[in-house]
Design a protein around this motif. Structure first.
Motif, mmCIF file in Angstrom:
data_model
loop_
_atom_site.group_PDB
_atom_site.id
_atom_site.type_symbol
_atom_site.label_atom_id
_atom_site.label_comp_id
_atom_site.label_asym_id
_atom_site.label_seq_id
_atom_site.Cartn_x
_atom_site.Cartn_y
_atom_site.Cartn_z
ATOM 1 N N ALA A 168 1.115 65.182 -66.549
ATOM 2 C CA ALA A 168 1.136 66.640 -66.392
ATOM 3 C C ALA A 168 -0.227 67.202 -66.019
ATOM 4 C CB ALA A 168 1.617 67.291 -67.685
ATOM 5 N N ALA A 169 -1.300 66.449 -66.289
ATOM 6 C CA ALA A 169 -2.645 66.910 -65.947
ATOM 7 C C ALA A 169 -2.930 66.813 -64.452
ATOM 8 C CB ALA A 169 -3.691 66.119 -66.733
ATOM 9 N N GLY A 170 -2.007 66.250 -63.712
ATOM 10 C CA GLY A 170 -2.097 66.249 -62.256
ATOM 11 C C GLY A 170 -3.148 65.375 -61.619
ATOM 12 N N PRO A 171 -3.585 64.269 -62.249
ATOM 13 C CA PRO A 171 -4.597 63.430 -61.595
ATOM 14 C C PRO A 171 -4.020 62.708 -60.381
ATOM 15 C CG PRO A 171 -3.747 62.302 -63.506
ATOM 16 C CD PRO A 171 -3.135 63.680 -63.524
ATOM 17 N N ARG A 172 -4.907 62.321 -59.488
ATOM 18 C CA ARG A 172 -4.475 61.528 -58.333
ATOM 19 C C ARG A 172 -4.461 60.038 -58.654
ATOM 20 N NH1 ARG A 172 -7.716 61.830 -53.744
ATOM 21 N NH2 ARG A 172 -9.529 62.428 -54.988
ATOM 22 N N ALA A 173 -5.110 59.659 -59.766
ATOM 23 C CA ALA A 173 -5.129 58.250 -60.158
ATOM 24 C C ALA A 173 -5.518 58.142 -61.632
ATOM 25 C CB ALA A 173 -6.119 57.465 -59.307
ATOM 26 N N ILE A 174 -5.030 57.085 -62.263
ATOM 27 C CA ILE A 174 -5.345 56.790 -63.656
ATOM 28 C C ILE A 174 -5.751 55.320 -63.748
ATOM 29 C CG2 ILE A 174 -4.414 56.598 -65.998
ATOM 30 C CD1 ILE A 174 -2.483 58.866 -65.289
ATOM 31 N N ALA A 175 -6.911 55.064 -64.334
ATOM 32 C CA ALA A 175 -7.350 53.693 -64.607
ATOM 33 C C ALA A 175 -7.054 53.387 -66.064
ATOM 34 C CB ALA A 175 -8.837 53.534 -64.316
ATOM 35 N N TYR A 176 -6.178 52.419 -66.292
ATOM 36 C CA TYR A 176 -5.707 52.096 -67.639
ATOM 37 C C TYR A 176 -6.282 50.738 -68.031
ATOM 38 C CZ TYR A 176 -2.188 51.791 -71.457
ATOM 39 O OH TYR A 176 -1.550 51.703 -72.672
ATOM 40 N N VAL A 177 -7.132 50.728 -69.070
ATOM 41 C CA VAL A 177 -7.724 49.497 -69.605
ATOM 42 C C VAL A 177 -6.955 49.129 -70.871
ATOM 43 C CG1 VAL A 177 -9.830 48.400 -70.449
ATOM 44 C CG2 VAL A 177 -9.966 50.194 -68.697
ATOM 45 N N SER A 178 -6.434 47.907 -70.929
ATOM 46 C CA SER A 178 -5.574 47.532 -72.050
ATOM 47 C C SER A 178 -5.932 46.158 -72.586
ATOM 48 C CB SER A 178 -4.108 47.528 -71.607
ATOM 49 O OG SER A 178 -3.280 46.971 -72.611
ATOM 50 N N CYS A 179 -5.867 46.048 -73.920
ATOM 51 C CA CYS A 179 -6.081 44.747 -74.562
ATOM 52 C C CYS A 179 -4.771 44.135 -75.032
ATOM 53 C CB CYS A 179 -7.047 44.876 -75.733
ATOM 54 S SG CYS A 179 -6.453 45.969 -77.051
ATOM 55 N N ASP A 180 -3.633 44.747 -74.672
ATOM 56 C CA ASP A 180 -2.341 44.231 -75.111
ATOM 57 C C ASP A 180 -1.324 44.351 -73.986
ATOM 58 O OD1 ASP A 180 -0.690 43.493 -77.754
ATOM 59 O OD2 ASP A 180 0.515 44.818 -76.500
ATOM 60 N N PRO A 181 -0.834 43.240 -73.454
ATOM 61 C CA PRO A 181 0.084 43.312 -72.314
ATOM 62 C C PRO A 181 1.413 43.983 -72.646
ATOM 63 C CG PRO A 181 -0.109 41.055 -73.098
ATOM 64 C CD PRO A 181 -1.156 41.849 -73.815
ATOM 65 N N ALA A 182 1.849 43.917 -73.898
ATOM 66 C CA ALA A 182 3.134 44.515 -74.263
ATOM 67 C C ALA A 182 3.046 46.037 -74.248
ATOM 68 C CB ALA A 182 3.570 44.022 -75.640
ATOM 69 N N SER A 183 2.035 46.606 -74.906
ATOM 70 C CA SER A 183 1.919 48.067 -74.914
ATOM 71 C C SER A 183 1.570 48.586 -73.522
ATOM 72 C CB SER A 183 0.880 48.520 -75.946
ATOM 73 O OG SER A 183 -0.395 47.997 -75.679
ATOM 74 N N PHE A 184 0.814 47.823 -72.752
ATOM 75 C CA PHE A 184 0.499 48.224 -71.379
ATOM 76 C C PHE A 184 1.774 48.279 -70.539
ATOM 77 C CE2 PHE A 184 -0.423 46.811 -66.990
ATOM 78 C CZ PHE A 184 -1.171 47.908 -66.569
ATOM 79 N N ALA A 185 2.597 47.242 -70.630
ATOM 80 C CA ALA A 185 3.834 47.202 -69.849
ATOM 81 C C ALA A 185 4.790 48.312 -70.280
ATOM 82 C CB ALA A 185 4.498 45.836 -69.992
ATOM 83 N N ARG A 186 4.879 48.553 -71.577
ATOM 84 C CA ARG A 186 5.732 49.646 -72.064
ATOM 85 C C ARG A 186 5.278 50.986 -71.498
ATOM 86 N NH1 ARG A 186 3.895 51.183 -77.568
ATOM 87 N NH2 ARG A 186 2.460 52.300 -76.183
ATOM 88 N N ASP A 187 3.949 51.256 -71.573
ATOM 89 C CA ASP A 187 3.430 52.522 -71.048
ATOM 90 C C ASP A 187 3.607 52.612 -69.537
ATOM 91 O OD1 ASP A 187 2.740 53.347 -73.571
ATOM 92 O OD2 ASP A 187 0.595 52.959 -73.358
ATOM 93 N N LEU A 188 3.451 51.484 -68.843
ATOM 94 C CA LEU A 188 3.670 51.480 -67.405
ATOM 95 C C LEU A 188 5.116 51.866 -67.085
ATOM 96 C CD1 LEU A 188 2.656 50.922 -64.561
ATOM 97 C CD2 LEU A 188 3.189 48.498 -64.920
ATOM 98 N N GLY A 189 6.042 51.416 -67.935
ATOM 99 C CA GLY A 189 7.423 51.816 -67.762
ATOM 100 C C GLY A 189 7.600 53.330 -67.866
ATOM 101 N N TYR A 190 6.886 53.964 -68.799
ATOM 102 C CA TYR A 190 6.930 55.424 -68.919
ATOM 103 C C TYR A 190 6.375 56.095 -67.662
ATOM 104 C CZ TYR A 190 7.575 54.499 -73.940
ATOM 105 O OH TYR A 190 8.038 54.064 -75.155
ATOM 106 N N PHE A 191 5.281 55.557 -67.137
ATOM 107 C CA PHE A 191 4.720 56.116 -65.897
ATOM 108 C C PHE A 191 5.735 56.013 -64.761
ATOM 109 C CE2 PHE A 191 0.402 55.480 -67.814
ATOM 110 C CZ PHE A 191 -0.102 56.741 -67.550
ATOM 111 N N GLN A 192 6.394 54.860 -64.660
ATOM 112 C CA GLN A 192 7.360 54.666 -63.577
ATOM 113 C C GLN A 192 8.533 55.636 -63.710
ATOM 114 O OE1 GLN A 192 6.684 49.993 -62.337
ATOM 115 N NE2 GLN A 192 8.154 50.425 -63.941
ATOM 116 N N GLN A 193 8.957 55.890 -64.934
ATOM 117 C CA GLN A 193 10.034 56.858 -65.148
ATOM 118 C C GLN A 193 9.614 58.258 -64.704
ATOM 119 O OE1 GLN A 193 11.083 56.594 -69.314
ATOM 120 N NE2 GLN A 193 11.494 54.393 -69.156
ATOM 121 N N GLY A 194 8.301 58.526 -64.754
ATOM 122 C CA GLY A 194 7.782 59.828 -64.341
ATOM 123 C C GLY A 194 7.423 59.902 -62.866
#
Length: 455
Positions: free
Chosen positions: A400-426
């Motif tokens: 909702a903040a309207g960025p043109r890009a987001i850099a996501y640094v993650s130490c856990d592939p499961a939570s990263f993949a889950r959050d990526l799924g939320y991004f894809q739904q959006g």
């Protein structure tokens, strides 16, 4: 598959669900968390210290008739993998430890596997999580960092220890209250081993945290005293510690750090900046991680034109300001950087580290609360959340903040993949992804993803 114990006449049904029971299994693929999947009579068993394709004898460590799955350690290799190597650390070697009568310490659960195979297995875990949680088919190499000829040793700048009932430095066995004494930490920088904390009587201390900065600056030892420990006893322990090391006491439940000698913080260096990090404040533990991650994040954002002079950016879960400082360099005094961190002590460090940067605003508070209270638009965002990830609510706020890009640094592939799924739904997509072996000889890995609007 035949169960084994001291009674060769025991019926299989009498052994099911009994910790300490030995079974022979064929090892299947790696699973998230440092386990390998095996099966016994239809029951899934998560096995540590194995390699896919091996036939091994395992010992159940966590089991029960009502359990959805069991857990076990390898105690004998019957048919080994060509990728199996001698473990570099005796206390963490499952085969040797169980032959001596007990479990190994945690923290080096892949030390029996060649580094090249370790990285390919971590890549398999990342690919499986992306497929299962985000519906994304993607294979990503897990890259080595720093000196690739170090056997994955000597990289930790921080370590956490327990203390045995006899007052000796130790570590827990996996998922256990058992504390096993140690006399070295091969994964740590030489400076940590040179402290020789295992030679001291630490009776009265419940936990020890050590930070040894990679830049060679003064180390810090944090002592968590037991409730019954007297000031006199604490002073006695302090007198045993090297005089050129800072020492502080801390209360993990309250987050309080009290000076005993020297400083309550360490001085870190990364990407041309100096950082003060207090007590247990978060800092990447691999000696080469800060420079590596800052470089990838800034390359992603600058290369795509998302990070330039005058831009408005935010650093979420910012810690002591590792990424904030480089973002401030990139946007210059005509831009703005919002740096958000939840931990009060770490946020205070960020204020000190960035006090000379007028374009930076430091806000202490939960990310979701700050984004709700201060709605604004950004050109790009950086986030480096804890292991649990950002979560659905924060992902929605970021989009909702309207960025043109987001850099996501993650130490856990499961939570990263889950959050990526939320991004894809959006309506967003994964533009680029890199993975790094910042935790050699353990199952952990670090990923950096560039996420952009699909349109």
């Amino acid at each position: 598959m035949t169960p084994h114990n001291n009674s060769p006449l025991a019926e299989p049904s009498s052994l099911q669900g009994t910790p300490g029971t030995d079974l022979v299994v064929d090892v299947g693929p790696i699973a998230h968390g440092g386990h390998f999947v095996a099966r016994h009579e239809g029951r899934v068993i998560f096995v540590r210290h194995a390699i896919p394709g091996e036939k091994v004898r395992i010992r159940l460590t966590d089991s029960g008739e009502s359990s959805r799955f069991w857990r076990a350690d390898v105690v004998e290799v019957l048919e080994g993998s060509p990728d199996r190597i001698p473990h570099f650390w005796k206390p963490a070697d499952s085969l040797g430890s169980w032959s001596r009568g007990g479990p190994p310490v945690g923290g080096a659960e892949l030390g029996h596997i060649s580094l090249q195979r370790q990285r390919s297995l971590k890549a398999e875990v990342l690919a499986e999580q992306l497929q299962r949680l985000a519906g994304l088919q993607r294979t990503t190499e897990v890259e080595a960092v720093g000196d690739n000829h170090d056997d994955g040793l000597g990289w930790r700048t921080r370590a956490s220890f327990a203390v045995t009932s006899k007052g000796r430095l130790g570590m827990h066995a996996h998922r256990s209250d058992v504390v096993l004494p140690i006399k070295e930490m091969p994964l740590a920088l030489p400076g940590l081993n040179e402290l020789k904390l295992w030679d001291l009587d630490l009776s009265g201390i419940a936990r020890v945290e050590v930070a040894v900065p990679a830049n060679g600056s003064r180390p810090l030892i944090l002592l968590a005293p037991e409730e019954s420990t007297s000031p006199k006893r604490l002073h006695s322990i302090l007198s045993q510690l090297p005089h050129d090391v800072s020492v502080a006491s801390f209360d993990p439940s309250k987050g309080e750090v009290l000076q005993l000698r020297g400083r309550t913080w360490v001085q870190e260096t990364a990407a041309g900046h100096e950082y003060r990090v207090t007590g247990e404040g978060f800092w990447q533990i691999h000696k080469d991680a800060p420079d590596t991650l800052v470089g990838v994040v800034t390359d992603y954002l600058s290369g795509g034109g998302y990070l330039q002079p005058g831009a408005a950016v935010a650093d979420l879960y910012a810690g002591a300001g590792l990424f904030t400082a480089s973002l401030a360099d990139a946007v210059g005094v005509t831009g703005s950087v919002l740096s958000v961190e939840g931990a009060p002590g770490t946020s205070r460090d960020a204020r000190k580290n960035l006090h000379g940067e007028p374009q930076v605003e430091i806000v202490q508070g939960r990310v979701e609360r700050v984004l709700h209270q201060r709605p604004r638009n950004f050109d790009s965002l950086v986030l480096d959340p804890p292991r649990a990830g950002a979560g659905k609510a924060v992902v929605k706020q970021m989009m909702a903040a309207g960025p043109r890009a987001i850099a996501y640094v993650s130490c856990d592939p499961a939570s990263f993949a889950r959050d990526l799924g939320y991004f894809q739904q959006g309506g967003w997509r994964l533009e680029s992804l890199r993975a790094f072996d910042l935790y050699p000889n353990t199952h952990h890995l670090e990923t950096v993803g560039l996420i952009v609007p699909a349109s």
